[in-house]
Enzyme design. Sequence first.
Site, PDB file in Angstrom:
ATOM      1  N   CYS A 218      55.442  22.022  34.344  1.00 10.97           N
ATOM      2  CA  CYS A 218      56.689  22.220  34.183  1.00 10.97           C
ATOM      3  C   CYS A 218      57.696  22.965  34.434  1.00 10.97           C
ATOM      4  O   CYS A 218      57.543  23.957  34.293  1.00 10.97           O
ATOM      5  CB  CYS A 218      57.075  21.453  32.580  1.00 10.97           C
TER       6      CYS A 218
ATOM      7  N   GLU B 298      31.703  47.614  41.825  1.00  9.97           N
ATOM      8  CA  GLU B 298      31.847  47.218  40.968  1.00  9.97           C
ATOM      9  C   GLU B 298      32.341  45.936  41.619  1.00  9.97           C
ATOM     10  O   GLU B 298      33.733  45.646  40.968  1.00  9.97           O
ATOM     11  CB  GLU B 298      33.046  47.709  39.355  1.00  9.97           C
ATOM     12  N   PRO B 299      31.892  44.810  42.020  1.00 13.80           N
ATOM     13  CA  PRO B 299      32.253  43.615  42.891  1.00 13.80           C
ATOM     14  C   PRO B 299      32.954  43.066  41.529  1.00 13.80           C
ATOM     15  O   PRO B 299      31.819  42.486  40.717  1.00 13.80           O
ATOM     16  CB  PRO B 299      31.688  43.490  43.382  1.00 13.80           C
TER      17      PRO B 299
ATOM     18  N   TYR C 200      39.131  35.124  38.383  1.00 16.42           N
ATOM     19  CA  TYR C 200      40.204  35.342  38.718  1.00 16.42           C
ATOM     20  C   TYR C 200      40.789  33.836  37.463  1.00 16.42           C
ATOM     21  O   TYR C 200      42.152  33.456  38.495  1.00 16.42           O
ATOM     22  CB  TYR C 200      41.081  36.093  39.170  1.00 16.42           C
TER      23      TYR C 200
END
Length: 449
Positions: free
Chosen positions: A372, A301-302, A401
């Site tokens: 900030c 499951e790459p 991601y």
Amino acid sequence: MWDKMTSTDFNKRLMDGMTISEENHLKINGVDTVALAEKYGTPLYVYDIDLVLNKIRSFKDAFKCYEKKTQVAYASKAFSSLALYERLAGEDVSLDVVSGGELYLALKAGFPADRIHFHGNNKSSRELREAIANGIGCIVLDNFIELTMLEEITEQLQKNINVLIRVTPGIHAHTHDYISTGQEDSKFGFDLASGQVEKVIERLMSSTYINAIGLHAHIGSQIFEVSGYEAVIDKLMKKADEWRSTYQFNLEVLNVGGGFGIRYVENDAPLSLSVFAEAIMTAVKKSSNELNLELPEIWIEPGRSIVGEAGTTLYTVGTEKEIPEVRKYISVDGGMADNIRPALYQATYTGVLANRVNDDSVEKVSVAGKACESGDMLIWDIELPEINQSDILAVFSTGAYGYSMASNYNRLPRPAVVFLENGEDSLAIRRETYDDYLNLEISHADRTK
Ligand SMILES: Cc1ncc(COP(=O)(O)O)c(C=O)c1O
């Protein structure tokens, strides 16, 4: 200037599918990124979908010679979108989802339910019910409470479900090696060392609707060596052999997870996907021969290795600050809100000035985001040509991601996502607007009606 494009040094900095135009602009999949920035605005995530599909096909091809079935399940936590799920629905690939939200989007995209695997350490009863009612292919069973919920739900729905048992094998891969810890301190899965796996197998063997088809282990991410996979295969196959005689457990499927490393910066030297596949198949065959155990299907499951290098983020350069003898900051119009990885994991990235790719690098700068937070830095040190306001900075390998971990911190709208395929660009996710915020907000007048 143009001739420098062929220098080995320089080529090392570009990623697959990237070229440089005659105007000295970065092109991805044949499309000018400066034009993309003008057309769609920045920050902008750009995905080379042909590269994504190539990665999937390379994994599939690499396992072709294996005697039993293999499954490549894309770990869609790395990046999910309706358009990507739609695109993958027609490919020979399965899907790993980790929440009701990912499952919902995948089903909306028409992704075949029987090719979906559901992961997670705290799946809710509602999520499990939806997954089973929709007929998903497999649930990766994580803990005893989940098992109890599954028993109740399958009984109520009178539906069968396949499960893989997620094992915490006591093997953890660090990028360049692996460690064997005996007992792995992890929130995921059934601990192998303390006998939890035996307990769950015992329960599963007497279950009416739950069919335990095999084992799952994920040993880490951004892995550059095959030894961790070999070690986990050896350990789990030996255990499977024991459990075959003790519990009549039949290892139909061995899922060795994802984690295959990619190139973020020049020094990263990932192994090719075929090297990983070859090592995994060889280790499984070796154990199966030694133990006289039937060959299991191999599933992987790459996530990152499918979409990571295929994604590039385009930013517009804004302000700068130079501290004599210390460093020069240049600020871009995104940062930790669209890529939290540098702040979260000290992840490193590189990139180029997309509008003057081949110019000589003249200075070392640090690329800051606009949030900030002092920690909102994208790249601490990068050599770039002289930088001006409105230059376009392309940061490489942001496909995994990035968007999926993006936030509205500081009320920064989430960037748009553009797909490139066959030299054409198309919008896959539109840019969030300030008005989008209002969709969720309830005004004082409405609250007090
Ligand atoms: C269980 C599992 N499978 C697959 C993956 C995908 O890993 P990668 O994106 O490194 O391939 C992860 C990542 O966290 C994971 O936890």
